[in-house]
Design an enzyme around this catalytic site. Structure first.
Site, PDB file in Angstrom:
ATOM      1  N   TYR A 150      -4.633  -0.582   2.638  1.00  0.00           N
ATOM      2  CA  TYR A 150      -4.695  -0.383   1.178  1.00  0.00           C
ATOM      3  C   TYR A 150      -3.285  -0.229   0.608  1.00  0.00           C
ATOM      4  O   TYR A 150      -2.934  -0.880  -0.386  1.00  0.00           O
ATOM      5  CB  TYR A 150      -5.557   0.841   0.867  1.00  0.00           C
ATOM      6  CG  TYR A 150      -5.765   1.092  -0.609  1.00  0.00           C
ATOM      7  CD1 TYR A 150      -6.668   0.324  -1.347  1.00  0.00           C
ATOM      8  CD2 TYR A 150      -5.056   2.097  -1.272  1.00  0.00           C
ATOM      9  CE1 TYR A 150      -6.871   0.563  -2.708  1.00  0.00           C
ATOM     10  CE2 TYR A 150      -5.256   2.335  -2.626  1.00  0.00           C
ATOM     11  CZ  TYR A 150      -6.163   1.572  -3.340  1.00  0.00           C
ATOM     12  OH  TYR A 150      -6.358   1.810  -4.677  1.00  0.00           O
ATOM     13  N   LYS A 154      -1.361  -2.728  -2.215  1.00  0.00           N
ATOM     14  CA  LYS A 154      -0.843  -2.279  -3.515  1.00  0.00           C
ATOM     15  C   LYS A 154       0.680  -2.464  -3.590  1.00  0.00           C
ATOM     16  O   LYS A 154       1.214  -2.750  -4.654  1.00  0.00           O
ATOM     17  CB  LYS A 154      -1.260  -0.828  -3.781  1.00  0.00           C
ATOM     18  CG  LYS A 154      -2.789  -0.652  -3.930  1.00  0.00           C
ATOM     19  CD  LYS A 154      -3.384  -1.492  -5.060  1.00  0.00           C
ATOM     20  CE  LYS A 154      -4.852  -1.198  -5.316  1.00  0.00           C
ATOM     21  NZ  LYS A 154      -5.432  -1.999  -6.401  1.00  0.00           N
TER      22      LYS A 154
END
Ligand code: NDP
Length: 245
Positions: A150, A154
């Site tokens: 994750y 990002k």
């Protein structure tokens, strides 16, 4: 500060629930015609039933060709919010799975490029400029345990957004990110429902609390609007000071 989206068409991905749903409703209440894109037909149908100026498109954003076709069918778009993201399972670095990587990067990064290419091509052709906001995260800039993939998506999204800002600025198309701390949506609960984990994160946020959905919506609305007409290429933390420490 008065903000209006009257006569603007705004496309929001991941609008069936969470931040995207609240954003779609707020934009509609400010006069926008909203095109709400998501995967769950049920969620989209209930959203459209709540507000009359919301149209819906049901597509799995991890499918490149189906997404391209679906976004083309949306017609002219003035503002775009790439909000959808895959709720990557919590995995330590050594346990991170290839399928988690593939799905996370497909939705959180590749689909942002795909959707933006289609929407921005139309903006350039119409020569009226435009605004794009990408939903990034504090996880783009801070290492969080069990968030290898994750955090990676990002971090990649922040840099993709900056290159978009660089290349699209000359067309008067602004591209910015918002980077929230934890928000207790379905996705937020995946990482932070455990009180022990939540408390360790809260202890690192100077304001001592997580963000509310409306606090994220407020920042997205501002960056999308003409009130932010000279803001391009930023990553705006909505984190109560977490990234400042
Ligand atoms: P939610 O999980 O509540 O909602 C995500 C939305 O994205 C859902 O509508 C979901 O659709 C949609 N979506 C996911 N995968 C796909 C796909 N393959 N195709 C189409 N739609 C898809 O997330 P949040 O509202 O919490 O998050 C919104 C954004 O904010 C994300 O980019 C997230 O990374 C970011 N963010 C969230 C934080 C948090 O703590 N919540 C913190 C920082 C950033 P469906 O309903 O069909 O599953």
């Amino acid at each position: 500060m008065e903000i209006s989206f009257a006569s603007k068409r705004v496309l929001v991905t991941g609008a069936a629930k969470g931040i995207g749903r609240a954003l779609a409703k707020r934009l509609a209440s400010y006069g926008a015609e909203v095109v709400a894109v998501s995967r769950s037909k049920e969620g989209l149908d209930s959203l459209a039933a709540e507000m009359k100026n919301i149209k819906t498109i049901c597509v799995d954003l991890s499918d490149w060709d189906a997404t391209r076709k679906a976004i083309k069918s949306a017609g002219a778009i003035d503002c775009l919010v790439n909000n959808a993201a895959y709720a990557t399972p919590l995995e330590s670095f050594l346990d991170a799975k290839p399928e988690s990587f593939d799905m996370s990067f497909a939705v959180n990064v590749k689909a942002v490029i795909n959707v933006s290419q289609v929407v921005v091509e139309g903006m350039i052709q119409r020569k009226k400029g435009g605004s794009v906001v990408n939903l990034s995260s504090q996880a783009s800039q801070a290492a969080l345990p069990q968030h290898t993939i994750y955090c990676g998506t990002k971090g990649a999204l922040d840099m993709v957004s900056r290159v978009m800002a660089l290349e699209l600025g000359p067309h008067n198309i602004r591209v910015n990110c918002v980077n929230p701390t934890v928000v207790m949506t379905d996705m937020g609960r995946v990482g932070w429902a455990d009180p022990e984990k939540a408390n360790s994160m809260l202890a690192k946020i100077p304001l001592g609390r997580f963000a509310e959905v409306d606090e994220v919506v407020d920042a997205v609305i501002y960056l999308l609007s003409d009130k932010a007409s000279m803001i391009n290429g930023v990553t705006l933390p909505i984190d109560g000071g977490f990234l400042a420490t």
